[in-house]
Design a protein around this motif. Structure first.
Motif, PDB file in Angstrom:
ATOM      1  N   ILE A   1       0.809  -1.210   0.000  1.00 33.36           N
ATOM      2  CA  ILE A   1       0.000   0.000   0.000  1.00 33.36           C
ATOM      3  C   ILE A   1       0.850   1.271   0.000  1.00 33.36           C
ATOM      4  CG2 ILE A   1      -0.266   0.145   2.514  1.00 33.36           C
ATOM      5  CD1 ILE A   1      -2.916   0.973  -0.187  1.00 33.36           C
ATOM      6  N   VAL A   2       1.973   1.259   0.691  1.00 30.92           N
ATOM      7  CA  VAL A   2       2.824   2.452   0.728  1.00 30.92           C
ATOM      8  C   VAL A   2       3.316   2.788  -0.670  1.00 30.92           C
ATOM      9  CG1 VAL A   2       4.998   3.409   1.581  1.00 30.92           C
ATOM     10  CG2 VAL A   2       3.522   2.103   3.126  1.00 30.92           C
ATOM     11  N   GLU A   3       3.769   1.782  -1.395  1.00 37.62           N
ATOM     12  CA  GLU A   3       4.257   1.986  -2.757  1.00 37.62           C
ATOM     13  C   GLU A   3       3.134   2.496  -3.663  1.00 37.62           C
ATOM     14  OE1 GLU A   3       6.143  -0.695  -6.407  1.00 37.62           O
ATOM     15  OE2 GLU A   3       6.095  -1.490  -4.363  1.00 37.62           O
ATOM     16  N   LYS A   4       1.933   1.934  -3.519  1.00 42.43           N
ATOM     17  CA  LYS A   4       0.806   2.351  -4.346  1.00 42.43           C
ATOM     18  C   LYS A   4       0.409   3.801  -4.073  1.00 42.43           C
ATOM     19  CE  LYS A   4      -1.572  -2.012  -5.381  1.00 42.43           C
ATOM     20  NZ  LYS A   4      -2.866  -2.732  -5.301  1.00 42.43           N
ATOM     21  N   VAL A   5       0.409   4.179  -2.813  1.00 38.45           N
ATOM     22  CA  VAL A   5       0.035   5.545  -2.436  1.00 38.45           C
ATOM     23  C   VAL A   5       1.052   6.545  -2.976  1.00 38.45           C
ATOM     24  CG1 VAL A   5      -0.166   7.122  -0.466  1.00 38.45           C
ATOM     25  CG2 VAL A   5      -1.348   4.913  -0.440  1.00 38.45           C
ATOM     26  N   GLU A   6       2.318   6.198  -2.878  1.00 38.29           N
ATOM     27  CA  GLU A   6       3.355   7.094  -3.399  1.00 38.29           C
ATOM     28  C   GLU A   6       3.272   7.204  -4.912  1.00 38.29           C
ATOM     29  OE1 GLU A   6       7.000   5.486  -1.927  1.00 38.29           O
ATOM     30  OE2 GLU A   6       6.746   6.339   0.099  1.00 38.29           O
ATOM     31  N   ALA A   7       3.020   6.100  -5.599  1.00 38.18           N
ATOM     32  CA  ALA A   7       2.937   6.101  -7.060  1.00 38.18           C
ATOM     33  C   ALA A   7       1.750   6.927  -7.548  1.00 38.18           C
ATOM     34  CB  ALA A   7       2.843   4.676  -7.584  1.00 38.18           C
ATOM     35  N   ALA A   8       0.654   6.886  -6.793  1.00 35.51           N
ATOM     36  CA  ALA A   8      -0.550   7.619  -7.178  1.00 35.51           C
ATOM     37  C   ALA A   8      -0.548   9.054  -6.674  1.00 35.51           C
ATOM     38  CB  ALA A   8      -1.787   6.898  -6.646  1.00 35.51           C
ATOM     39  N   ASP A   9       0.490   9.423  -5.908  1.00 34.05           N
ATOM     40  CA  ASP A   9       0.570  10.747  -5.299  1.00 34.05           C
ATOM     41  C   ASP A   9      -0.727  11.054  -4.545  1.00 34.05           C
ATOM     42  OD1 ASP A   9       1.840  13.120  -4.636  1.00 34.05           O
ATOM     43  OD2 ASP A   9       1.063  14.184  -6.382  1.00 34.05           O
TER      44      ASP A   9
END
Length: 526
Positions: free
Chosen positions: A216-224
């Motif tokens: 989830i951390v990676e997804k949130v960062e990728a989606a800004d």
């Protein structure tokens, strides 16, 4: 009444989730101190004389410090003002309402607490995620993410809480999501545990991102993915696939400009919001009584001289009934007069006053009305040469109906029952236009089109507006952007006026009512 403070919960953002008691507190307040997470739409309920002060706070950007807000409340009450302290969600769930109440108590200030629907409870549901589910989750906990950064500094024992409950809700935790996830994993939760973040939950711009503790951390960062958002951790997140409902609504994410008079916009706004659209209120006209009331008063005194009465709007009915009342007359004065209404809403308004219309044509255009009346002439039910029509209408109502009735041989008194005045457009409308954030323009009369264009012209001329985007775009480009936005009109007369100004007409209602306009909008998008 003694001045006091109402510590008021505004709910998560959906206007329909504001409590009746909160609405009353807003309406009666002399001063409203409102937060970033309290929907601006709620200010529509405030008195025009109320002082509205934005005291919102977000990370590293505070209009007022907490201490300044508390001092401001005390000062306003001591000046004899009733204050509504409007806070997103519930004021006592991470809303610092307790601190404010204690400060008021210390100062000897009377206060009342109005609970609000907490975002911790409502937002997951708007994303289709129940906090508990039989055989899946029987417990949940709510924590603040502000204190999740460091185990040594935090007063929240996340590891123990996460291990003890099935569902964990984290408020204000987007900025510290990596630390929160790490501590939940330390509690023994599986990396495959589902996670959801719901941004601006219950509002038209709601967004949801899902994943697991592992990614989830990676997804949130990728989606800004930015705050504000509610974080939900637990197996219940998987139910979203079947139970998601709000983000399936037809107008989600659509900013729809509503130019109707403020007092008449409520039903249209509710329709838009019921389909998760965002109604941008920009009234361009307001309805007022006629400057010279004598002609209508005279017509009401002499109702016996008329054979027919035609109401073309709800406002015509309202002001006619007021004139009837002012002359100390009642419905008996209408005996023997045939009454026609244009539109179902006008007929409904008339019925509320105890009168049932004799005629309601299906076609609300002037041509349709005349054809409808001519049909009765052919059936020997009406003789225009022996008929006298009274038309209580707006000061700017088209004269065509009056002229055509006279051509048929009828006597016509087209009397001014009310008038329209233009309303100054707020700079926010230009800002939305400049930022390309308007998805649809709606107009319910020719005058709303004309006044919107003239109001926008004045805003564009005043380039002293503190809008960063205004410095980067020419006036010509602004008009070009406007003409690219889809436009919806209530009927052909309004549509013709919109096309005169070069607007991008995409929708013309088949039924010339607000319900018909809304149905046409839904059909356009789906």
């Amino acid at each position: 009444m003694k001045a006091k403070v109402y510590l008021t919960g505004a709910g998560p953002g959906d206007p329909a989730l504001l409590t009746l008691k909160a609405k009353r507190a807003i309406k009666n307040a002399d001063v409203i101190l409102y937060d970033r997470l309290a929907n601006d739409r709620f200010l529509e309920y405030a008195s025009p004389e109320a002082e509205k002060i934005y005291v919102g706070k977000k990370a590293k950007d505070h209009h007022y410090t907490q201490s300044e807000i508390e001092t401001l409340m005390v000062e306003k009450v001591q000046a004899g003002k009733t204050v509504c302290r409007l806070k997103g969600g519930d004021p006592f769930i991470y809303g610092r309402g307790g601190e404010e109440a204690l400060k008021l108590k210390e100062a000897g200030i009377d206060f009342e607490i109005i609970p609000g629907i907490s975002s911790s409870l409502a937002v997951p549901l708007y994303a289709g995620i129940p906090l508990t589910q039989r055989h899946l989750a029987s417990s949940f906990a709510v924590i603040t993410g502000h204190e999740a950064a460091d185990k040594d500094e935090s007063t929240i024992e996340i590891e123990k809480i996460a291990a003890a409950v099935d569902t964990l809700i984290v408020l204000m935790g987007v900025g510290k999501l990596p630390q929160t996830v790490a501590r939940v994993l330390e509690a023994g939760k599986s990396p495959d545990t589902p996670v959801a973040l719901v941004r601006w939950g219950s509002r038209s711009n709601q967004q949801t991102i899902t994943g697991t503790l592992a990614d989830i951390v990676e997804k949130v960062e990728a989606a800004d993915f930015k705050p504000p958002a509610v974080i939900i951790i637990g197996q219940v997140v998987n139910l979203r696939e079947k139970l998601g409902w709000f983000e399936n609504k037809k107008l989600l994410g659509k900013n729809i400009l509503v130019t109707r008079p403020r007092g008449q916009a409520a039903s249209f706004v509710e329709m838009i919001e019921a389909e998760a659209g965002n109604a941008v209120l920009a009234p361009t006209i307001k309805i007022k009584s006629a400057q010279n009331r004598e002609p209508l008063q005279k017509a009401v005194k002499n109702l016996a001289a008329y054979t027919h009465l035609i109401f073309t709007s709800v406002n015509g009915v309202k002001y006619f009934m007021q004139a009837l009342e002012s002359q100390r007359l009642d419905l008996r004065a209408l005996a023997g007069i045939k009454i026609m209404t244009i539109g179902s809403k006008t007929a409904a308004e008339l019925k509320q006053n105890g009168i049932r219309a004799d005629f309601i044509p299906d076609d609300y255009s002037t041509a349709g009305i005349l054809e409808y009346l001519k049909k009765f002439e052919g059936e020997n039910k009406i003789n225009f040469n022996q008929s006298s029509f009274l038309l209580p209408r707006a000061d700017i109502a088209p004269q065509l109906l009056e002229e055509e009735l006279k051509k048929l041989g009828a006597e016509v008194n087209n009397v001014e029952a009310y008038r329209t005045e233009s309303v100054k457009l707020e700079a926010e409308i230009l800002e939305l236009l400049l930022n390309e954030e308007l998805d649809l323009l709606t107009f319910t009369s020719s005058s709303t089109v004309e006044n919107f264009i003239s109001g926008l012209e004045k805003l564009i001329e005043n380039k002293n507006l503190e809008l960063e985007a205004a410095e980067k775009i020419s006036n010509q480009q602004i008009w070009q952007q406007l003409k690219e936005i889809p436009t919806a009109c209530i009927g052909p007369v309004t549509a013709e006026k919109a096309e005169e100004y070069g607007l991008n007409l995409k929708i013309t209602a088949a039924e010339y009512t607000i319900e018909g306009l809304f149905a046409a909008i839904l059909k356009y998008y789906f």
